[in-house]
Design a protein around this motif. Structure first.
Motif, mmCIF file in Angstrom:
data_model
loop_
_atom_site.group_PDB
_atom_site.id
_atom_site.type_symbol
_atom_site.label_atom_id
_atom_site.label_comp_id
_atom_site.label_asym_id
_atom_site.label_seq_id
_atom_site.Cartn_x
_atom_site.Cartn_y
_atom_site.Cartn_z
ATOM 1 N N ALA A 132 0.860 -1.178 0.000
ATOM 2 C CA ALA A 132 0.000 0.000 0.000
ATOM 3 C C ALA A 132 0.899 1.231 0.000
ATOM 4 C CB ALA A 132 -0.895 -0.005 1.233
ATOM 5 N N SER A 133 0.450 2.280 -0.634
ATOM 6 C CA SER A 133 1.259 3.501 -0.710
ATOM 7 C C SER A 133 1.528 4.089 0.673
ATOM 8 C CB SER A 133 0.562 4.537 -1.592
ATOM 9 O OG SER A 133 -0.735 4.824 -1.094
ATOM 10 N N ASP A 172 16.019 4.610 9.642
ATOM 11 C CA ASP A 172 14.911 5.474 9.238
ATOM 12 C C ASP A 172 13.818 4.690 8.521
ATOM 13 O OD1 ASP A 172 16.232 7.638 10.260
ATOM 14 O OD2 ASP A 172 16.910 8.414 8.310
ATOM 15 N N MET A 173 12.596 5.218 8.568
ATOM 16 C CA MET A 173 11.479 4.650 7.836
ATOM 17 C C MET A 173 11.638 4.948 6.336
ATOM 18 S SD MET A 173 9.112 2.932 9.403
ATOM 19 C CE MET A 173 8.408 2.608 11.033
ATOM 20 N N THR A 174 11.372 3.953 5.521
ATOM 21 C CA THR A 174 11.403 4.099 4.071
ATOM 22 C C THR A 174 9.966 4.018 3.557
ATOM 23 O OG1 THR A 174 13.591 3.068 3.904
ATOM 24 C CG2 THR A 174 12.234 3.095 1.910
ATOM 25 N N PRO A 175 9.457 5.092 2.943
ATOM 26 C CA PRO A 175 8.090 5.061 2.418
ATOM 27 C C PRO A 175 7.947 4.042 1.296
ATOM 28 C CG PRO A 175 8.947 7.317 2.539
ATOM 29 C CD PRO A 175 10.111 6.392 2.738
ATOM 30 N N ALA A 176 6.722 3.607 1.044
ATOM 31 C CA ALA A 176 6.467 2.573 0.051
ATOM 32 C C ALA A 176 6.975 2.961 -1.333
ATOM 33 C CB ALA A 176 4.970 2.271 -0.006
ATOM 34 N N ALA A 177 6.785 4.228 -1.723
ATOM 35 C CA ALA A 177 7.232 4.663 -3.055
ATOM 36 C C ALA A 177 8.743 4.510 -3.180
ATOM 37 C CB ALA A 177 6.812 6.107 -3.310
ATOM 38 N N ASN A 186 7.783 -4.602 -5.398
ATOM 39 C CA ASN A 186 7.578 -4.461 -6.838
ATOM 40 C C ASN A 186 6.882 -3.161 -7.204
ATOM 41 O OD1 ASN A 186 7.534 -7.576 -6.241
ATOM 42 N ND2 ASN A 186 8.189 -7.322 -8.356
ATOM 43 N N ARG A 187 5.867 -2.808 -6.395
ATOM 44 C CA ARG A 187 5.147 -1.571 -6.651
ATOM 45 C C ARG A 187 4.368 -1.157 -5.424
ATOM 46 N NH1 ARG A 187 1.892 -5.326 -10.000
ATOM 47 N NH2 ARG A 187 3.558 -5.041 -11.509
ATOM 48 N N ALA A 188 4.035 0.142 -5.381
ATOM 49 C CA ALA A 188 3.180 0.680 -4.329
ATOM 50 C C ALA A 188 1.877 1.137 -4.979
ATOM 51 C CB ALA A 188 3.867 1.850 -3.638
ATOM 52 N N VAL A 189 0.769 0.769 -4.381
ATOM 53 C CA VAL A 189 -0.543 1.099 -4.942
ATOM 54 C C VAL A 189 -1.415 1.728 -3.857
ATOM 55 C CG1 VAL A 189 -0.399 -0.817 -6.587
ATOM 56 C CG2 VAL A 189 -1.536 -1.167 -4.388
ATOM 57 N N PRO A 191 -4.071 2.181 -1.060
ATOM 58 C CA PRO A 191 -4.471 1.168 -0.067
ATOM 59 C C PRO A 191 -5.728 0.404 -0.449
ATOM 60 C CG PRO A 191 -3.794 3.184 1.033
ATOM 61 C CD PRO A 191 -3.808 3.490 -0.432
ATOM 62 N N GLU A 192 -6.699 1.105 -1.021
ATOM 63 C CA GLU A 192 -7.949 0.441 -1.381
ATOM 64 C C GLU A 192 -7.799 -0.501 -2.569
ATOM 65 O OE1 GLU A 192 -8.003 4.582 -3.305
ATOM 66 O OE2 GLU A 192 -7.378 3.676 -1.397
ATOM 67 N N ALA A 193 -6.683 -0.390 -3.298
ATOM 68 C CA ALA A 193 -6.449 -1.244 -4.470
ATOM 69 C C ALA A 193 -5.465 -2.368 -4.179
ATOM 70 C CB ALA A 193 -5.933 -0.402 -5.635
ATOM 71 N N LEU A 194 -4.956 -2.430 -2.939
ATOM 72 C CA LEU A 194 -3.868 -3.352 -2.624
ATOM 73 C C LEU A 194 -4.240 -4.812 -2.845
ATOM 74 C CD1 LEU A 194 -1.061 -3.971 -1.498
ATOM 75 C CD2 LEU A 194 -2.043 -3.861 0.805
ATOM 76 N N THR A 195 -5.335 -5.253 -2.260
ATOM 77 C CA THR A 195 -5.701 -6.666 -2.384
ATOM 78 C C THR A 195 -6.023 -7.022 -3.823
ATOM 79 O OG1 THR A 195 -6.494 -6.816 -0.098
ATOM 80 C CG2 THR A 195 -7.335 -8.445 -1.659
ATOM 81 N N ASP A 196 -6.718 -6.157 -4.535
ATOM 82 C CA ASP A 196 -7.035 -6.426 -5.945
ATOM 83 C C ASP A 196 -5.758 -6.547 -6.765
ATOM 84 O OD1 ASP A 196 -9.738 -6.468 -5.496
ATOM 85 O OD2 ASP A 196 -10.105 -4.425 -6.198
ATOM 86 N N ALA A 197 -4.797 -5.650 -6.536
ATOM 87 C CA ALA A 197 -3.544 -5.680 -7.294
ATOM 88 C C ALA A 197 -2.760 -6.946 -6.974
ATOM 89 C CB ALA A 197 -2.705 -4.444 -6.971
ATOM 90 N N THR A 198 -2.729 -7.325 -5.704
ATOM 91 C CA THR A 198 -2.012 -8.532 -5.306
ATOM 92 C C THR A 198 -2.649 -9.773 -5.900
ATOM 93 O OG1 THR A 198 -1.411 -7.467 -3.204
ATOM 94 C CG2 THR A 198 -1.150 -9.858 -3.350
ATOM 95 N N MET A 199 -3.956 -9.857 -5.812
ATOM 96 C CA MET A 199 -4.654 -11.044 -6.309
ATOM 97 C C MET A 199 -4.616 -11.120 -7.830
ATOM 98 S SD MET A 199 -5.333 -12.665 -3.633
ATOM 99 C CE MET A 199 -6.434 -13.970 -4.227
ATOM 100 N N GLU A 200 -4.603 -9.978 -8.504
ATOM 101 C CA GLU A 200 -4.461 -9.988 -9.962
ATOM 102 C C GLU A 200 -3.122 -10.607 -10.362
ATOM 103 O OE1 GLU A 200 -4.412 -6.913 -13.810
ATOM 104 O OE2 GLU A 200 -4.471 -6.124 -11.765
ATOM 105 N N MET A 201 -2.056 -10.201 -9.669
ATOM 106 C CA MET A 201 -0.743 -10.779 -9.944
ATOM 107 C C MET A 201 -0.732 -12.264 -9.594
ATOM 108 S SD MET A 201 3.008 -9.741 -8.432
ATOM 109 C CE MET A 201 3.215 -8.286 -9.460
ATOM 110 N N ALA A 202 -1.330 -12.617 -8.452
ATOM 111 C CA ALA A 202 -1.347 -14.014 -8.016
ATOM 112 C C ALA A 202 -2.088 -14.894 -9.007
ATOM 113 C CB ALA A 202 -1.981 -14.123 -6.628
#
Length: 266
Positions: A132-133, A172-177, A186-189, A191-202
């Motif tokens: 998630a971003s 230090d904290m490293t942001p997702a981007a 691989n990528r940051a998307v 938050p509301e698209a995270l599961t869809d993006a993961t499952m699409e790849m899966a």
């Protein structure tokens, strides 16, 4: 919550197994119980032909906050000051990380919230990761006098040396981007698209021959530790064996005939 509930498992009709860290109260820490359950789950995956891809997700605001420091601190009460217990936990954790790499099924991390210390190591150990971003990553051991040496192993095999050392030395904290820029994910998307993006790849990966995926994943990690010449020799031998497999003949034949392949995973 019972210890049996801290890791959830759900297999869908596409052969995608979601393993969900479910100990939000402890920020999904890699407690001894969590590590033990992850180890068993990953071992079971290898022999389960119904599983084609594994997604490692988490419930709650944190993906994984690393080792349970209260649990580790309690180990200091032993007569040896905790040496044997610390060695046990580190070996258990290292075994889980290596089990992800040696698992014949691709493993994708779906990262929400923070992934720190051994939690960052967990993400780096997976074959793929989508975040998630709003997710953040760090190896903050230096803040508490404990260099993240074991997370360093996975981190340094995913990002360039200077990026790894910056994370390890500053904490230090490293942001997702930024994590996507340096290759930790691989990528940051959104938050509301995270599961869809993961499952699409899966699902895309699950549609491939499991034999081919297992062959390629194993060869990828094996050749990475070799010299260039040895890597080519090894990869060439793997290609020969792969060419002799039924799925390779089917896939090539289907491509030539312009039809969809029918995989038998053999």
């Amino acid at each position: 919550m019972q210890d049996s509930d801290i890791l959830l498992s759900d297999l869908d009709g596409h052969g995608i197994l979601r393993l969900t860290l479910n100990d939000a109260r402890r920020r999904n820490a890699l407690s001894e119980g969590m590590l033990s359950r992850l180890g068993v789950a990953l071992s079971d995956v290898g022999a389960n032909r119904a599983v084609r891809v594994v997604v490692l997700a988490a419930n709650g605001p944190a993906f994984c906050a690393g080792h349970d420091l209260k649990e580790l601190t309690a180990g200091r009460t032993a007569p040896d000051g905790g040496r044997a217990y610390f060695a046990h936990i580190m070996a258990l954790c290292s075994g889980v990380m290596q089990a992800i790499v040696t698992c014949p099924k691709p493993v994708i991390a779906e990262v929400t919230g923070i992934a720190t210390a051994a939690g960052c190591q967990l993400v780096a150990s997976c074959d793929l990761a989508i975040a998630a971003s709003t997710a953040q990553f760090s190896t903050p051991g230096v803040h508490i006098g404990l260099f993240c040496s074991t997370p360093m192993v996975a981190l340094s095999r995913n990002v360039a040396n200077k990026h790894a050392m910056e994370m390890l030395l500053t904490g230090d904290m490293t942001p997702a981007a930024r994590a996507a820029e340096i290759g930790l994910v691989n990528r940051a998307v959104a938050p509301e698209a995270l599961t869809d993006a993961t499952m699409e790849m899966a699902r895309k990966i699950a549609a491939k021959s499991s034999l081919t995926l297992a062959t390629g994943k194993r060869a990828f990690y094996e050749q990475r530790e070799m010299t260039l010449a040895a890597a080519y020799d090894h990869a060439s031998a793997v290609m020969v064996e792969n060419m002799l497999a039924r799925d390779a003949a089917e896939g090539i034949g289907a491509f030539i005939a312009k039809r969809a392949p029918q995989w038998q995973d053999c």
